[in-house]
Design an enzyme around this catalytic site. Structure first.
Site, short mmCIF file in Angstrom:
data_model
loop_
_atom_site.label_atom_id
_atom_site.label_comp_id
_atom_site.label_asym_id
_atom_site.label_seq_id
_atom_site.Cartn_x
_atom_site.Cartn_y
_atom_site.Cartn_z
N GLY A 13 0.85 -1.20 0.01
CA GLY A 13 0.08 0.02 0.03
C GLY A 13 0.86 1.21 -0.19
O GLY A 13 0.29 2.16 0.33
N SER A 19 1.78 8.41 1.19
CA SER A 19 0.93 7.20 1.77
C SER A 19 1.16 6.96 3.34
O SER A 19 2.21 7.01 3.73
CB SER A 19 1.46 5.84 1.08
N ILE A 20 -0.03 6.62 3.59
CA ILE A 20 0.33 6.08 5.28
C ILE A 20 1.33 4.94 5.45
O ILE A 20 2.19 5.00 6.37
CB ILE A 20 -1.16 5.71 5.76
N ASP A 65 -1.99 -7.21 -7.40
CA ASP A 65 -3.40 -6.54 -7.60
C ASP A 65 -4.08 -7.61 -6.65
O ASP A 65 -4.42 -8.75 -6.67
CB ASP A 65 -4.05 -6.69 -8.92
N VAL A 66 -4.48 -6.84 -5.41
CA VAL A 66 -5.15 -7.80 -4.21
C VAL A 66 -6.42 -8.33 -4.72
O VAL A 66 -7.15 -9.07 -3.82
CB VAL A 66 -5.13 -7.04 -2.80
N ILE A 93 -4.35 -0.64 2.49
CA ILE A 93 -4.98 -0.65 0.89
C ILE A 93 -6.60 -0.43 1.07
O ILE A 93 -7.29 -1.06 1.77
CB ILE A 93 -4.82 -1.88 0.34
N ALA A 96 -12.71 2.14 -3.72
CA ALA A 96 -14.08 2.18 -4.08
C ALA A 96 -14.22 3.06 -5.29
O ALA A 96 -13.34 4.11 -5.40
CB ALA A 96 -14.82 2.91 -2.86
N TYR A 156 -18.25 9.74 3.94
CA TYR A 156 -17.38 8.60 3.94
C TYR A 156 -18.08 7.48 3.41
O TYR A 156 -17.70 6.47 2.78
CB TYR A 156 -16.93 8.13 5.29
N LYS A 163 -15.26 -0.10 6.22
CA LYS A 163 -14.34 -0.21 7.32
C LYS A 163 -15.00 -0.94 8.47
O LYS A 163 -14.28 -1.64 9.25
CB LYS A 163 -14.17 1.17 7.70
N THR A 194 -3.56 12.07 1.55
CA THR A 194 -2.88 11.11 0.80
C THR A 194 -3.74 11.14 -0.46
O THR A 194 -4.98 11.76 -0.65
CB THR A 194 -3.07 9.85 1.24
P1 NAP Z 1 -2.63 5.83 -0.68
O1 NAP Z 1 -1.52 6.37 -0.42
O2 NAP Z 1 -3.51 6.09 -1.84
O3 NAP Z 1 -2.98 4.05 -0.29
C1 NAP Z 1 -3.87 3.43 -1.06
C2 NAP Z 1 -3.14 2.14 -1.70
O4 NAP Z 1 -4.08 1.21 -1.84
C3 NAP Z 1 -2.47 2.67 -2.56
O5 NAP Z 1 -1.03 2.15 -2.65
C4 NAP Z 1 -3.14 1.88 -3.94
O6 NAP Z 1 -2.27 1.46 -4.82
C5 NAP Z 1 -3.39 0.71 -3.06
N1 NAP Z 1 -4.51 -0.19 -3.82
C6 NAP Z 1 -5.59 0.06 -4.35
N2 NAP Z 1 -6.32 -0.67 -5.07
C7 NAP Z 1 -5.28 -1.77 -5.11
C8 NAP Z 1 -5.57 -3.20 -5.51
N3 NAP Z 1 -6.35 -3.63 -6.28
N4 NAP Z 1 -4.39 -3.94 -5.33
C9 NAP Z 1 -3.36 -3.46 -4.67
N5 NAP Z 1 -3.11 -2.19 -4.08
C10 NAP Z 1 -4.34 -1.35 -4.20
O7 NAP Z 1 -3.72 6.44 0.68
P2 NAP Z 1 -3.70 6.14 2.17
O8 NAP Z 1 -4.59 7.11 2.84
O9 NAP Z 1 -2.37 5.86 2.55
O10 NAP Z 1 -4.37 4.71 2.28
C11 NAP Z 1 -4.05 3.70 3.05
C12 NAP Z 1 -4.94 3.21 3.83
O11 NAP Z 1 -5.30 4.02 5.13
C13 NAP Z 1 -6.66 2.87 3.25
O12 NAP Z 1 -7.05 1.52 3.97
C14 NAP Z 1 -7.15 4.09 3.94
O13 NAP Z 1 -8.70 3.75 3.84
C15 NAP Z 1 -6.52 3.95 5.22
N6 NAP Z 1 -6.87 5.22 6.25
C16 NAP Z 1 -6.55 6.21 5.54
C17 NAP Z 1 -6.86 7.71 6.10
C18 NAP Z 1 -6.57 8.94 5.54
O14 NAP Z 1 -6.84 10.01 6.10
N7 NAP Z 1 -5.49 8.98 4.43
C19 NAP Z 1 -7.45 7.51 7.38
C20 NAP Z 1 -7.71 6.40 7.92
C21 NAP Z 1 -7.57 5.30 7.13
P3 NAP Z 1 -2.47 2.68 -6.21
O15 NAP Z 1 -2.18 3.99 -5.79
O16 NAP Z 1 -0.98 2.16 -6.98
O17 NAP Z 1 -3.72 2.56 -6.83
#
Ligand code: NAP
Length: 271
Positions: A13, A19-20, A65-66, A93, A96, A156, A163, A194
């Site tokens: 991810g 990214s987180i 690809d998950v 990851i 939607a 959301y 979630k 992100t």
């Molecule tokens: P992010 O950097 O966009 O990370 C999301 C990741 O999911 C990306 O690396 C993306 O790959 C990957 N992904 C999507 N579809 C996929 C697939 N089919 N197979 C493999 N990888 C896939 O955003 P993020 O905010 O860090 O998100 C990481 C997690 O934290 C998510 O679960 C998100 O809901 C959670 N979260 C985020 C926040 C926030 O405020 N940002 C708060 C709480 C929780 P690509 O970019 O290459 O498509």
């Protein structure tokens, strides 16, 4: 000696250095972890992830690809070749379709619902199953969740329902894998800017909500989320499993607008 000296893990991810998963990676690398990564298949995706992770000298970068069990199996087969066994896995990851994410939940499409659940929830189940095979001495699996799965956070929408299912999956996986000394937990992070967050909505508005309502009267930093993720993956958290750890400056604890309401009352009295 770092907390993670001699420890090996896979990170799923990292899209870029916003990214987180990257915030957590930086902490793990600083503590001496040996790390492998996945990227979505495709040269462009590989280049983007490589650019982010190159500074820490990754041991492995594989396509995954998950949505495809065979990709997950191949990624963990490569991890076995490279590392032999694993101590931890980070699953960070979610996805939607934008039209389903933006629409009120009542209008979510059947296909959008299935796809979001598949990528954002089922992937953890499959990843945990494959990871567990490489954890003969126990291990730690962490995923990323959000408070919108526990209570309604307007905007959301469909991801909130994903979630909720992810949070329940963490608990059932913790039960199933507990006898193998494998812990499964989630970090419930406050808003972090992100790529994925930009799809959810107006980041500044959401962050402002935390400044107004959270007991600490501010939003969380990406560095704080990184430390907490690293903590749950580490042996410091060896007695913790099935936990949803809120890293949100206390926002989840509130049952009323709190300080924001008091300020509004003071303002009203002053007017
Ligand atoms: P992010 O950097 O966009 O990370 C999301 C990741 O999911 C990306 O690396 C993306 O790959 C990957 N992904 C999507 N579809 C996929 C697939 N089919 N197979 C493999 N990888 C896939 O955003 P993020 O905010 O860090 O998100 C990481 C997690 O934290 C998510 O679960 C998100 O809901 C959670 N979260 C985020 C926040 C926030 O405020 N940002 C708060 C709480 C929780 P690509 O970019 O290459 O498509």
């Amino acid at each position: 000696m770092g907390l993670f000296s001699g420890k090996k893990g896979m990170i799923l991810g990292v899209a870029n250095d916003y990214s987180i998963a990257w915030s957590i990676t930086e902490k793990l690398a600083a503590e001496g972890a040996e790390l492998g990564f996945t990227h979505l298949p495709g040269e462009k995706m590989e280049r983007r992830v490589r650019k982010a992770i190159d500074p820490i000298g990754p041991k492995l970068l594989v396509p995954c690809d998950v949505q495809k069990d065979e990709d997950i199996a191949a990624a963990f087969a490569k991890a076995k070749e490279t590392f032999g066994t694993l101590d931890f896995v980070l699953h960070s990851i979610a996805f939607a379709p934008i039209e389903d994410l933006k629409a009120p939940f009542v209008r979510a499409s059947r296909d959008g619902f299935k796809l979001a659940m598949d990528i954002s929830v089922y992937s953890l189940v499959s990843v945990a199953r494959h990871a567990a095979e490489l954890m003969p001495n126990g291990g730690s699996i962490v995923t990323m969740t959000y408070y919108g799965g526990e209570k309604v956070v307007p905007g959301y929408n469909l991801m909130g329902v994903c979630k909720a299912a992810l949070d329940a999956s963490v608990k059932y996986l913790a039960y199933d894998l507990g006898p193998k000394n494998i812990r499964v937990n989630a970090v419930s992070a406050g808003p972090v800017k992100t790529l994925a967050a930009s799809a959810v909505g107006d980041f500044d508005k959401l962050s402002g909500l935390y400044e107004a309502i959270a007991p600490m009267q501010r939003n969380v930093t990406r560095e704080e989320v990184g430390s907490s993720g690293m903590f749950l993956l580490s042996d410091l958290a060896r007695g913790i499993s099935g936990e949803i750890l809120h890293v949100d400056c206390g926002y989840h604890a509130m049952g009323s607008p709190g300080h924001a309401f008091e300020k509004a009352l003071e303002q009203q009295a002053a007017d």
